[in-house]
Design an enzyme around this catalytic site. Structure first.
Site, PDB file in Angstrom:
ATOM      1  CB  SER A 201      -0.945   0.005   1.209  1.00 21.51           C
ATOM      2  OG  SER A 201      -1.788  -1.117   1.192  1.00 21.51           O
TER       3      SER A 201
ATOM      4  CG  HIS B 277      -2.492   3.431   3.654  1.00 23.95           C
ATOM      5  ND1 HIS B 277      -3.804   3.091   3.911  1.00 23.95           N
ATOM      6  CD2 HIS B 277      -1.859   2.265   3.343  1.00 23.95           C
ATOM      7  CE1 HIS B 277      -3.963   1.787   3.750  1.00 23.95           C
ATOM      8  NE2 HIS B 277      -2.794   1.261   3.413  1.00 23.95           N
TER       9      HIS B 277
END
Length: 268
Positions: free
Chosen positions: A133, A185
């Site tokens: 991610s 993230h």
């Protein structure tokens, strides 16, 4: 009607290879029943010398849903390889993928360090990050700056304007998937902006290969130093002092036998 898949694979060779690698690693993890704690990145394991986890955590996925989501987004972001006229292209994609993998992982660890040491939040000591991610969010961010008119397609039917995709995806995943790493993230987004705005620049094939060499060296050295992998090609010198425990090889040389019990050994 869209292009046949084989043509799209040829147009996105680097993206296709990375998806293949992540999928193969996922299959291996499932087959060997490996848990996230064995390959994921946490502050505690980093302090113990498991620096190799910066790499393994990025390319590993435990859940098939996690893998499909990340690879679907990555496939859409592979358009970067086709934007050579904007100064991007395959070489740029590979060079800065390497940067995103390493720097986003280090940024996560640095943030954990501040939260633990400065703010005394011990919760983050054992929080384990895993998945691609960080890199996906990094490329979302770079593409939103370099090509704001692009679209991010997820699963073939959800399309997001790339300009807002990084923060839309950050909020969406944080709400829908409580286990999603907000800091992981966010670190990908921050490194992505640093690359897109030219704060991190100057990568060439020479520097990319040099960086890859150093990563491989640190990877192997930290694997051996942390005891996570036994390099059987390294010799153990014989001990002549009778007061010390003896160690000898038996069988084909791969089995180690000691005259004293082993204490505190963990199999990973």
């Amino acid at each position: 009607m869209g292009k046949p898949l084989i043509y799209e694979i040829l147009e996105k060779p680097a993206t296709s290879c990375i998806i293949g690698i992540c999928s193969a690693i996922w299959f291996y993890i499932q087959k060997k029943n490996i848990g996230y704690q064995h390959v994921g990145l946490s502050y505690e394991t980093a302090v113990q010398g498991h620096h190799w986890r910066v790499i393994t955590s990025a390319f590993s996925h435990i859940s098939v849903i996690h893998l499909v989501f990340n690879m679907s987004a990555l496939w859409s972001l592979g358009v970067v390889e086709q934007l050579g006229h904007l100064g991007l292209g395959v070489a740029y994609y590979l060079q800065y993928t390497l940067v995103l993998v390493v720097l986003s992982g280090l940024l996560v660890l640095g943030t954990y360090h501040v939260l633990i040491q400065r703010f005394k939040i011990e919760y983050f000591r054992r929080v384990t990050a895993i998945g691609y991610s960080c890199v996906v969010f990094g490329w979302m961010t770079i593409l939103s700056v370099k090509q704001p008119s692009s679209k991010l397609d997820l699963f073939g039917f959800v399309s997001l304007p790339i300009s807002f995709a990084p923060f839309e995806s950050l909020i969406f995943t944080s709400i829908i998937v409580p286990q999603a790493s907000f800091l992981g993230h966010l670190s990908g987004i921050l490194v992505g902006y640093a690359v897109a705005w030219g704060l991190i620049h100057g990568m060439t094939n020479y520097w990319a290969v040099s960086m890859l060499g150093w990563i491989a060296l640190v990877f192997v050295f930290s694997l051996k130093r942390s005891g996570a992998y036994d390099f059987n090609f390294l010799e153990i010198e014989s001990v002549t002092d009778p007061s010390l425990p003896s160690v000898r090889f038996i069988g084909n040389g791969r089995t180690l036998q000691s005259t004293v019990p082993l204490v505190g050994i963990e199999l990973v």
